[in-house]
Design an enzyme around this catalytic site. Structure first.
Site, PDB file in Angstrom:
ATOM      1  N   ASP A 153      55.863  60.607  68.394  1.00  0.00           N
ATOM      2  CA  ASP A 153      56.106  61.186  67.063  1.00  0.00           C
ATOM      3  C   ASP A 153      55.375  62.503  66.874  1.00  0.00           C
ATOM      4  O   ASP A 153      55.734  63.310  66.041  1.00  0.00           O
ATOM      5  CB  ASP A 153      55.689  60.204  65.973  1.00  0.00           C
ATOM      6  CG  ASP A 153      56.706  59.094  65.863  1.00  0.00           C
ATOM      7  OD1 ASP A 153      56.724  58.215  66.739  1.00  0.00           O
ATOM      8  OD2 ASP A 153      57.516  59.136  64.920  1.00  0.00           O
ATOM      9  N   LYS A 208      54.427  54.638  68.116  1.00  0.00           N
ATOM     10  CA  LYS A 208      54.316  53.393  67.336  1.00  0.00           C
ATOM     11  C   LYS A 208      53.096  52.573  67.734  1.00  0.00           C
ATOM     12  O   LYS A 208      52.764  52.472  68.914  1.00  0.00           O
ATOM     13  CB  LYS A 208      55.611  52.591  67.548  1.00  0.00           C
ATOM     14  CG  LYS A 208      55.744  51.295  66.806  1.00  0.00           C
ATOM     15  CD  LYS A 208      55.553  51.396  65.315  1.00  0.00           C
ATOM     16  CE  LYS A 208      56.445  52.427  64.653  1.00  0.00           C
ATOM     17  NZ  LYS A 208      56.080  52.708  63.244  1.00  0.00           N
ATOM     18  N   ARG A 240      56.938  60.969  55.192  1.00  0.00           N
ATOM     19  CA  ARG A 240      56.247  60.278  56.289  1.00  0.00           C
ATOM     20  C   ARG A 240      55.292  61.265  56.965  1.00  0.00           C
ATOM     21  O   ARG A 240      55.697  62.363  57.338  1.00  0.00           O
ATOM     22  CB  ARG A 240      57.257  59.702  57.308  1.00  0.00           C
ATOM     23  CG  ARG A 240      58.097  58.577  56.689  1.00  0.00           C
ATOM     24  CD  ARG A 240      58.766  57.722  57.725  1.00  0.00           C
ATOM     25  NE  ARG A 240      57.827  56.915  58.480  1.00  0.00           N
ATOM     26  CZ  ARG A 240      58.175  56.215  59.556  1.00  0.00           C
ATOM     27  NH1 ARG A 240      59.411  56.253  59.999  1.00  0.00           N
ATOM     28  NH2 ARG A 240      57.284  55.483  60.192  1.00  0.00           N
ATOM     29  N   GLY A 290      62.437  57.215  63.270  1.00  0.00           N
ATOM     30  CA  GLY A 290      62.400  57.835  64.598  1.00  0.00           C
ATOM     31  C   GLY A 290      62.195  59.333  64.392  1.00  0.00           C
ATOM     32  O   GLY A 290      62.924  59.958  63.598  1.00  0.00           O
TER      33      GLY A 290
HETATM   34  O1  MRU Z   1      58.225  54.090  62.427  1.00  0.00           O
HETATM   35  P1  MRU Z   1      59.365  54.565  63.273  1.00  0.00           P
HETATM   36  O2  MRU Z   1      60.400  53.520  63.509  1.00  0.00           O
HETATM   37  O3  MRU Z   1      59.940  55.851  62.742  1.00  0.00           O
HETATM   38  O4  MRU Z   1      58.683  54.890  64.651  1.00  0.00           O
HETATM   39  C1  MRU Z   1      59.466  55.398  65.694  1.00  0.00           C
HETATM   40  C2  MRU Z   1      58.716  55.537  66.955  1.00  0.00           C
HETATM   41  O5  MRU Z   1      57.553  55.233  67.053  1.00  0.00           O
HETATM   42  C3  MRU Z   1      59.458  56.142  68.097  1.00  0.00           C
HETATM   43  O6  MRU Z   1      58.977  55.643  69.308  1.00  0.00           O
HETATM   44  C4  MRU Z   1      59.213  57.645  68.030  1.00  0.00           C
HETATM   45  O7  MRU Z   1      59.707  58.161  66.833  1.00  0.00           O
HETATM   46  C5  MRU Z   1      59.778  58.364  69.156  1.00  0.00           C
HETATM   47  S1  MRU Z   1      61.449  58.590  68.849  1.00  0.00           S
HETATM   48  C6  MRU Z   1      62.483  59.070  69.826  1.00  0.00           C
END
Ligand code: MRU
Length: 351
Positions: A235, A246, A83, A50
């Site tokens: 993100d 995502k 990441r 996240g």
């Molecule tokens: O791959 P992840 O689980 O880190 O992806 C997270 C997301 O896509 C969330 O929707 C994004 O980080 C927004 S968080 C508040």
């Protein structure tokens, strides 16, 4: 264990603690981050994930590096490489690097720790404010329909993705506290199932009604009037209001657009990358390993197992994020207020 925050500092053990999100919802376990390598691994392997939480963890990672006498420039790059898509990672690392630049060597470790605490506290405040602003939108829908408000969300932009409130879930939690009847459609979010495993776990604990749906179900529900609003996180957000979230978020935005359903992205301003405008061309999209697609976590005899769900060595492409162009985003909810998904909208809000 009764967790209420995703990352915290244990004053007695003097350790940074996180929830091991890879094991949820089956096993509720926390682990300590004691070295730079452990912190990098935690981000890369998605023990923490996240965008906002990745940023907070990286801030603590710089403290851990200083404490264990690792060169901070080396630590910065090692953490940055974990990441590629979530910009909060760089945002938090830059803040810590700048502090290191102006801080006396003797106070460095304590200063980095204090600053990581500050970034963590601000994240909690940010989530609460996003919640207050987004609540107005949910209230307005309820005032019109007088029916439970149906919100569709993708992935986990909940408190597990931040420190406490979440981004997309913050307005949902605030609306629940305000006694507005709600129901959430939770996209399961293959391949890692953050919706089914994390968002459902959160909503269940909060007592908010929800159903987990397959990733392809949203369009059907929208066609049949069963979604009042789509609410997702981001993100990385470009200066022009494109949002990157995502994989699969874009398809939900298209379906919402075709069905006249508002599509909102909730995000802290730390997610805005002011250096770029064209999300499609300029946001690096993380590609993750094939095993996330070929295998599924199952829970059997008190153990989490990885089960193969297709032939071994099946060729796989695993893109983790996609970009939703600003034209499909009804509005952006930030801690500073709600704005149009455009450069003008974002700048007005920011300045
Ligand atoms: O791959 P992840 O689980 O880190 O992806 C997270 C997301 O896509 C969330 O929707 C994004 O980080 C927004 S968080 C508040």
């Amino acid at each position: 264990m009764n967790f209420s925050q995703s990352i915290w500092y244990d004053d007695i053990a003097q350790q940074v603690m996180v929830i091991d999100q890879r094991k949820l919802p089956f096993i509720e376990e926390s682990i300590a981050l004691t070295t730079l390598d452990e912190t990098c691994y935690a981000i890369k392997d998605m023990i923490v994930r996240g965008a906002p939480l990745i940023g907070v963890t990286a801030a603590y990672g710089m403290y851990i590096a200083a404490k264990t006498r690792v060169n901070l420039t080396v630590a910065y790059h090692q953490l940055l490489d974990t990441r590629p898509t979530a910009i909060n990672l760089k945002w938090a690392l830059d803040i810590q690097m700048e502090l290191a630049r102006v801080t006396n060597e003797n106070n460095l470790t304590e200063s980095l720790l204090a600053n990581a605490h500050k970034i963590r506290e601000e994240d909690i405040e940010m989530g609460s404010q996003i919640g207050d602003h987004g609540l107005k939108l949910i209230k307005a829908i309820y005032a019109k329909t007088n029916q439970p408000v149906n919100i569709l969300t993708h992935c986990n932009a909940g408190w597990l993705a931040t420190v406490k409130w979440g981004t997309a879930t913050a307005p949902i939690y605030k609306a629940h506290q305000a006694d507005i009847p709600l129901h959430v459609w939770v996209d399961e979010t293959r391949p890692r199932n953050q919706g089914a495993n994390l968002t459902a776990w959160e909503l269940n604990k909060a007592g908010i009604p929800f159903h987990v749906i397959t990733d392809n179900a949203g369009g059907h529900l929208m066609q049949h009037g069963k979604v009042d609003m789509v609410l997702v996180g981001s993100d990385r957000t470009t200066a022009a209001g494109d949002v990157c979230n995502k994989i699969g978020t874009y398809l939900k935005a298209l379906a919402a657009h075709a069905n006249n359903i508002p599509f909102y992205a909730a995000l802290p301003v730390s997610t805005i990358d002011w250096t770029i405008k064209d999300g499609l061309k300029e946001i690096p999209i993380e590609e993750r390993n094939a095993e996330e697609v070929t295998h599924l976590n199952t829970f059997e005899k008190s153990q989490i197992r990885k089960s193969l769900i297709m032939l071994k060595n099946t060729p796989v492409a695993n893109y983790a994020f996609d970009v939703t162009p600003a034209q499909y985003v009804t509005g952006i909810i930030t801690e500073k207020g709600i704005c149009e998904a455009s450069e003008e909208g974002l700048r007005k809000l920011y300045y």
